[in-house]
Scaffold this motif. Structure first.
Motif, PDB file in Angstrom:
ATOM      1  N   ASN A 380       0.823  -1.208   0.000  1.00  0.00           N
ATOM      2  CA  ASN A 380       0.000   0.000   0.000  1.00  0.00           C
ATOM      3  C   ASN A 380       0.861   1.263   0.000  1.00  0.00           C
ATOM      4  N   ASN A 383       2.214   1.827  -3.473  1.00  0.00           N
ATOM      5  CA  ASN A 383       1.187   2.357  -4.365  1.00  0.00           C
ATOM      6  C   ASN A 383       0.969   3.850  -4.113  1.00  0.00           C
ATOM      7  N   LYS A 386       3.935   5.815  -5.477  1.00  0.00           N
ATOM      8  CA  LYS A 386       3.869   5.877  -6.936  1.00  0.00           C
ATOM      9  C   LYS A 386       2.918   6.977  -7.391  1.00  0.00           C
TER      10      LYS A 386
END
Length: 466
Positions: A380, A383, A386
């Motif tokens: 998580n 992500n 990113k």
């Protein structure tokens, strides 16, 4: 097919962006006249179109971005005479300063940054062609574009003929057949720079520069032409007129550029920033006090087409927002990501693709950084990082490490803080009393303590030295 929508100033509505060549998006934006320091309005244009280019580069494999430099102009000539320097010396000095300041705002140098003086011969050829085709005329050594020869004139600004005359930057001179006609070439005086031409020694008018450079470098038609809202009339109307007539496509105003984008004015106390009002705010004064990324974010805080009211509270609010996200990035410092992994989630893509709706994008970003689930697992966290790094690439923010960003917040003892504040106060008094020798000694003492002093228009700021 992408679903990127941009507001096209010529149709006055949002349109799905359909590229001429999806493998090479071509964009031109009018750059500065380099005779003085850049002001916040100049900076907004540069930041806005740098951001638009960054978004286009996220979507398409190649983008060619051109933004010109006006290095021959009446203002430059006036300054050169005042300072007893050549026009080239004036323009080169302020171009270096401009690019240096833009770098601090995380603005990339355009793929092409042509100077007007490099394209004078091209301008002469284009002006001669317009004259031969009956779109321009020679009077008293001036070559003027005949606006009546182009029935669609004003298609971009939507101004009536009366408003065109009233709003023109140039007074009605004796050498004009019609008041709305504009200068393509004018004679130079003995103490002014110029070039030999079929009409004598002279120099091009401002409106011909961008038409020539954009056409030569990008070829026509190209995808997007941009600039500040104040350029719609007369500058961009004049570019369209010259290009359409030059190509003998008087009925096709899209034969020059398919889409037109304009950023809104910067206002001070809700008044447009202008020299006549004496409210010009120079970028350099703010860069002495604030990190360039804070200024960039402040310039993007209102939608690019809207007016931006420039205030101290706006800058402080922008700093606080960036602080909040850098705190998140500090929690994610150990998470490694690859550049090729960067991608926007659908929710963010919708925001950015909706004519660069940054406000809605940050509604979503605030939502995901408040979600504790995004910090519970490495997957998580990765992500989340990113997403933030993709936003970084598009908006030109989050370019520092958290350690660099919070450098000024390094913990120190209360005792040391009292010493630093006392030395700063003594230095302020010394400067007020014009005791500059003592002020310099106090600055050295502060430097020895690891403190950097920044004197700005709103007082003294300090930060820890790197």
């Amino acid at each position: 097919m992408n679903n990127l929508k941009i507001y096209n100033s010529i149709s006055n509505k949002k349109e799905t962006f359909i590229p001429i060549d999806k493998n090479n998006i071509r964009i031109y934006a009018c750059g500065p006249t380099v005779y003085n320091y850049a002001h916040i309005g100049n900076a907004r244009m540069a930041v806005v179109f740098d951001t638009i280019v960054k978004l286009l580069r996220y979507v398409f494999p190649k983008v060619t971005y051109v933004s010109n430099i006006t290095d021959i102009d009446d203002k430059i000539i006036k300054r050169s005479l005042e300072e007893k320097k050549t026009c080239e010396e004036i323009s080169e000095t302020y171009l270096r300063i401009y690019n240096s300041e833009m770098k601090k705002l995380n603005v990339d140098v355009p793929d092409f940054q042509p100077k007007a003086t490099e394209y004078v011969h091209s301008m002469i050829e284009k002006i001669k062609h317009l004259e031969n085709q009956g779109f321009a005329y020679n009077k008293d050594g001036h070559i003027l574009f005949s606006v009546s020869s182009f029935p669609k004139y004003g298609m971009l600004s939507k101004r009536s003929k009366e408003k065109q005359i009233a709003g023109s930057r140039v007074s009605v001179e004796s050498y004009k057949i019609n008041p709305e006609d504009f200068v393509l070439w004018k004679p130079s005086k003995k103490n002014e720079p110029g070039w030999n031409s079929p009409w004598g020694f002279g120099r091009p008018g401002w409106h011909t520069e961008c038409f020539a450079m954009a056409s030569d470098i990008l070829k026509t038609p190209f995808d997007i032409h941009g600039g500040g809202l104040d350029l719609k009339f007369p500058h961009h109307d004049n570019e369209i007129a010259q290009s359409c007539c030059f190509q003998n496509k008087k009925d096709d105003f899209s034969s020059y550029a398919r889409y037109w984008m304009h950023n809104g004015f910067v206002t001070i106390d809700e008044k447009k920033m202008s020299k006549s009002l004496g409210n010009i705010v120079l970028l350099k004064d703010y860069l002495e006090v604030y990190n360039g990324e804070v200024i960039r974010f402040a310039l993007l805080s209102a939608h690019y087409r809207s007016p931006l009211v420039w205030t101290e509270s706006l800058i402080n609010q922008s700093k606080n927002i960036l602080d909040k996200f850098y705190e998140v990035l500090r929690k994610l410092e150990d998470i490694k990501i690859q550049r090729y992994d960067l991608i926007l989630p659908k929710e963010l893509e919708v925001c950015f693709f909706d004519d660069l709706n940054i406000s809605n994008a940050f509604v979503y970003l605030n939502k995901i950084i408040r979600n504790k689930e995004n910090f519970k697992t490495d997957k998580n966290k990765k992500n989340l990082k990113k997403i933030l790094m993709t936003v970084s690439n598009i908006l030109g923010i989050f370019k520092h490490s958290p350690k660099e960003w919070f450098n000024e917040k390094i913990n120190t003892s209360d005792e040391n803080m009292k010493i630093i504040e006392a030395l700063i106060q003594k230095r302020n008094v010394a400067r007020e009393n014009k005791n500059f020798s003592l002020a310099d000694d106090l600055r050295k003492q502060l430097t020895n303590l690891g403190v950097e002093i920044q004197d700005g228009p709103r007082g003294v700021k300090w930060k820890w030295l790197n």
